[in-house]
Scaffold this motif. Structure first.
Motif, short mmCIF file in Angstrom:
data_model
loop_
_atom_site.label_atom_id
_atom_site.label_comp_id
_atom_site.label_asym_id
_atom_site.label_seq_id
_atom_site.Cartn_x
_atom_site.Cartn_y
_atom_site.Cartn_z
N HIS A 1 0.83 -1.20 0.00
CA HIS A 1 0.00 0.00 0.00
C HIS A 1 0.87 1.25 0.00
CE1 HIS A 1 -3.53 2.49 0.89
NE2 HIS A 1 -2.77 3.11 1.78
N LEU A 2 1.87 1.26 0.87
CA LEU A 2 2.76 2.42 0.93
C LEU A 2 3.52 2.60 -0.37
CD1 LEU A 2 3.96 4.72 2.69
CD2 LEU A 2 5.77 3.10 3.32
N ALA A 3 4.02 1.49 -0.92
CA ALA A 3 4.78 1.57 -2.17
C ALA A 3 3.94 2.18 -3.29
CB ALA A 3 5.27 0.18 -2.57
N ASP A 4 2.70 1.77 -3.40
CA ASP A 4 1.81 2.30 -4.44
C ASP A 4 1.64 3.81 -4.29
OD1 ASP A 4 1.41 -0.16 -5.63
OD2 ASP A 4 -0.48 -0.55 -4.60
N LEU A 5 1.36 4.26 -3.07
CA LEU A 5 1.07 5.68 -2.87
C LEU A 5 2.32 6.53 -3.02
CD1 LEU A 5 -1.48 5.64 0.10
CD2 LEU A 5 -1.91 5.78 -2.35
N LEU A 6 3.46 6.02 -2.57
CA LEU A 6 4.69 6.79 -2.74
C LEU A 6 5.06 6.93 -4.21
CD1 LEU A 6 6.96 5.50 0.18
CD2 LEU A 6 5.59 7.60 0.09
N THR A 7 4.89 5.86 -4.97
CA THR A 7 5.18 5.92 -6.41
C THR A 7 4.32 6.98 -7.09
OG1 THR A 7 5.86 3.60 -6.49
CG2 THR A 7 5.17 4.61 -8.56
N LEU A 8 3.04 7.00 -6.76
CA LEU A 8 2.14 7.99 -7.34
C LEU A 8 2.53 9.41 -6.93
CD1 LEU A 8 -1.31 6.21 -6.85
CD2 LEU A 8 -0.11 6.57 -9.01
N SER A 9 3.17 9.55 -5.77
CA SER A 9 3.55 10.86 -5.26
C SER A 9 4.93 11.31 -5.73
CB SER A 9 3.53 10.86 -3.72
OG SER A 9 2.24 10.57 -3.24
N GLY A 10 5.64 10.44 -6.46
CA GLY A 10 6.97 10.80 -6.91
C GLY A 10 8.04 10.62 -5.85
N ILE A 11 7.80 9.68 -4.92
CA ILE A 11 8.79 9.35 -3.89
C ILE A 11 9.24 7.92 -4.12
CG2 ILE A 11 9.20 9.08 -1.42
CD1 ILE A 11 7.04 11.20 -0.95
N VAL B 1 -0.40 11.85 6.17
CA VAL B 1 1.01 12.21 6.05
C VAL B 1 1.37 12.68 4.65
CG1 VAL B 1 3.32 11.16 5.94
CG2 VAL B 1 1.87 10.82 7.96
N LEU B 2 0.88 12.00 3.64
CA LEU B 2 1.33 12.24 2.26
C LEU B 2 1.27 13.70 1.82
CD1 LEU B 2 0.08 9.14 0.24
CD2 LEU B 2 2.44 9.81 0.71
N PRO B 3 0.19 14.44 2.11
CA PRO B 3 0.14 15.83 1.64
C PRO B 3 1.22 16.73 2.24
CG PRO B 3 -2.06 15.04 2.25
CD PRO B 3 -1.08 14.03 2.75
N THR B 4 1.87 16.28 3.30
CA THR B 4 2.87 17.11 3.97
C THR B 4 4.29 16.85 3.46
OG1 THR B 4 3.40 15.55 5.77
CG2 THR B 4 1.46 16.94 6.04
N LEU B 5 4.47 15.86 2.61
CA LEU B 5 5.80 15.44 2.21
C LEU B 5 6.32 16.19 0.99
CD1 LEU B 5 5.39 11.55 2.54
CD2 LEU B 5 6.24 13.18 4.26
N ARG B 6 7.62 16.35 0.95
CA ARG B 6 8.28 16.86 -0.25
C ARG B 6 8.29 15.73 -1.28
NH1 ARG B 6 13.73 16.81 -1.88
NH2 ARG B 6 14.29 15.79 0.09
N THR B 7 7.91 16.03 -2.50
CA THR B 7 7.83 14.99 -3.52
C THR B 7 8.82 15.26 -4.65
OG1 THR B 7 6.05 16.17 -4.68
CG2 THR B 7 5.40 14.55 -3.01
N GLY B 8 9.11 14.23 -5.40
CA GLY B 8 10.02 14.34 -6.53
C GLY B 8 9.27 14.21 -7.84
N THR B 9 10.02 14.08 -8.91
CA THR B 9 9.43 13.88 -10.22
C THR B 9 8.88 12.46 -10.30
OG1 THR B 9 11.09 15.36 -11.15
CG2 THR B 9 9.84 14.00 -12.70
#
Length: 258
Positions: free
Chosen positions: A30-40, A165-173
Motif C-alpha cells: 500500500h505504501l509503495a503504491d502511494l509513494l510511487t504515485l507521489s513521486g517518492i 502524512v502524504l500531503p505534507t511530504l516533499r515529492t520528486g518527479t
C-alpha cells in the motif's frame, strides 16, 4: 520542477508476527503504491522483530540514508509494543507520555464509557518533541520525529495515517512507465535487453517472465522520469522483439527446407 528531482524513502515493518508468518503484511504494498504515485522512490524495506536493539540499528541506518522513513507496528497498548521506546533511544531522547495524546485518548475512552487503563495510556507515549500523526480510525496518534514517520501496524489505521502524512511530504518527479508484451522468454531476450539497458542509463528496464500452458513469455517494463527517454528505450525494445521474431522465422524456414 526539474526532471532530476529525486526523493527517497524506506519502510521499517516491526513485529514478531510478521517474521513468524502469523500476520501477512498488507502495509508495504500500500505504501509503495502511494509513494510511487507521489513521486517518492521507496528504496528499501526491512522487517525486524520486537527487539529494541534491532529496531534502533535498522532505524538509524535507514534514516541516515533516505529522505523519509516510515515505520509500521509496535505502538499499541501491550507489553511487546516497544517501537516508541526504541525510536526514542535511536534519537537519544526520553520517551514520555505526550500531554495532547493523553487528552485525546482520555476523551475518547470517556465517550465510549471505557476505563482509560494504564495499558491504554501506553499509546500516548512518544519521544519528547514528536509531532502527532492523526488517527481518524481509533484516535491513538502516530508520531513524527526528524524524518521518521511512526504509524500503527493495523492496515486500516496505517492507511488512514498515510493519507494524513502524504500531503505534507516533499515529492520528486514521478516515475513514468511503459509496459511492453514480449512473446519470448528471458533466455531469448536477456543479452539484447541488457545492451538496451546499457544504452539507456536514464531508464530502468525490468523483465517479468510468465509461463502459460507450454509457452514462456515476458512483460518488459521501461521506467524513467522523462517520457522521451522511455519512448527511445521502448522503441529499441520493440525493434529487439521484431529482430528475434525474424531470426526465429528464418531458423524455422531453414529447418523445414532441410
Amino acid at each position: 520542477m526539474s526532471h532530476d528531482t529525486v526523493v527517497t524513502a524506506a519502510m521499517l515493518a516491526i513485529g514478531d508476527e510478521l517474521l513468524s508468518g502469523r500476520t501477512k503484511d498488507k502495509n508495504i504494498g500500500h505504501l509503495a503504491d502511494l509513494l510511487t504515485l507521489s513521486g517518492i522512490d521507496l528504496k528499501e524495506v526491512r522487517i525486524v522483530a520486537d527487539d529494541e536493539q534491532a529496531i534502533v540499528e535498522a532505524l538509524n541506518a535507514l534514516r541516515a540514508r533516505y529522505d523519509y522513513v516510515f515505520t509500521s507496528g509496535g505502538i499499541g497498548p501491550t507489553h511487546d509494543d516497544i517501537t516508541a521506546d526504541a525510536i526514542a533511544k535511536a534519537f537519544g531522547l526520553p520517551c514520555e507520555y505526550d500531554e495532547a495524546a493523553m487528552t485525546l485518548l482520555a476523551d475518547m475512552y470517556r465517550r465510549r464509557e471505557m476505563e482509560f487503563t494504564e495499558a491504554r495510556q501506553r499509546m500516548a507515549r512518544m519521544p519528547r518533541g514528536a509531532a502527532h500523526i492523526p488517527n481518524p480510525v481509533s484516535t491513538a496518534p502516530g508520531f513524527i520525529i526528524g524524518n521518521v514517520y511512526v504509524m500503527a501496524g493495523v492496515p486500516q489505521v496505517f492507511q488512514a495515517m498515510v493519507d494524513n502524512v502524504l500531503p505534507t511530504l516533499r515529492t520528486g518527479t514521478p516515475v513514468l512507465s511503459l509496459a511492453i508484451a514480449c512473446p519470448y522468454g528471458e533466455g531469448d531476450i536477456g543479452t539484447p535487453l541488457a545492451a538496451i539497458q546499457k544504452a539507456h542509463p536514464d531508464t530502468s528496464i525490468g523483465s517479468y517472465p510468465r509461463y502459460i500452458g507450454q509457452k514462456f513469455s515476458t512483460e518488459i517494463v521501461v521506467r524513467g522520469r522523462a517520457q522521451a527517454a522511455i519512448d527511445e528505450a521502448g522503441a529499441e525494445v520493440h525493434a529487439m522483439i521484431d529482430a528475434i521474431r525474424r531470426n526465429k522465422e528464418i531458423a524455422e524456414n531453414h529447418s523445414a527446407e532441410a
